[in-house]
Design a protein around this motif. Structure first.
Motif, PDB file in Angstrom:
ATOM      1  N   LEU A   1      -9.154   2.061   6.086  1.00 14.01           N
ATOM      2  CA  LEU A   1      -8.976   2.968   4.951  1.00 14.01           C
ATOM      3  C   LEU A   1     -10.113   2.805   3.957  1.00 14.01           C
TER       4      LEU A   1
ATOM      5  N   TYR B   1      -3.914   7.302  -2.147  1.00 12.00           N
ATOM      6  CA  TYR B   1      -3.564   5.937  -1.761  1.00 12.00           C
ATOM      7  C   TYR B   1      -3.700   5.018  -2.966  1.00 12.00           C
TER       8      TYR B   1
ATOM      9  N   ALA C   1      -5.804  -2.873   4.129  1.00 11.51           N
ATOM     10  CA  ALA C   1      -6.441  -1.560   4.052  1.00 11.51           C
ATOM     11  C   ALA C   1      -7.807  -1.593   4.724  1.00 11.51           C
TER      12      ALA C   1
ATOM     13  N   LEU D   1     -10.027   3.488  -2.556  1.00  8.38           N
ATOM     14  CA  LEU D   1      -9.136   4.001  -1.517  1.00  8.38           C
ATOM     15  C   LEU D   1      -9.233   5.526  -1.468  1.00  8.38           C
TER      16      LEU D   1
ATOM     17  N   LEU E   1       0.857  -1.184   0.000  1.00  5.31           N
ATOM     18  CA  LEU E   1       0.000   0.000   0.000  1.00  5.31           C
ATOM     19  C   LEU E   1       0.893   1.234   0.000  1.00  5.31           C
TER      20      LEU E   1
END
Length: 73
Positions: free
Chosen positions: A31, A50, A26, A46, A5
């Protein structure tokens, strides 16, 4: 190849063996609220900046014959 990530171009997560493992990380980090599904319509999953991408981890094994000197002059 492992995946990780990123925020902008800085890696913020460990290298994981699959892209799915990074998505799960994530999700665990809150996230995202749900894992993306391949057949759903596109859209940002995301937060901005990101992204998940493939990384190249380089490992360097030390030469077994190499030793530190007994004395330093």
């Amino acid at each position: 190849m492992p995946y990780a990530l990123f925020v902008d171009e800085r890696q913020i997560g460990p290298g994981l063996p699959t892209e799915a493992a990074v998505w799960k990380q994530a999700l665990d980090a809150s996230l995202i609220s749900d894992l993306p599904v391949a057949n759903e319509a596109g859209g940002a999953v995301l937060p901005a900046r990101y992204h998940v991408k493939e990384i190249r981890e380089e490992f360097c094994a030390p030469d077994p014959a190499w030793r530190l000197p007994d004395e330093i002059s």
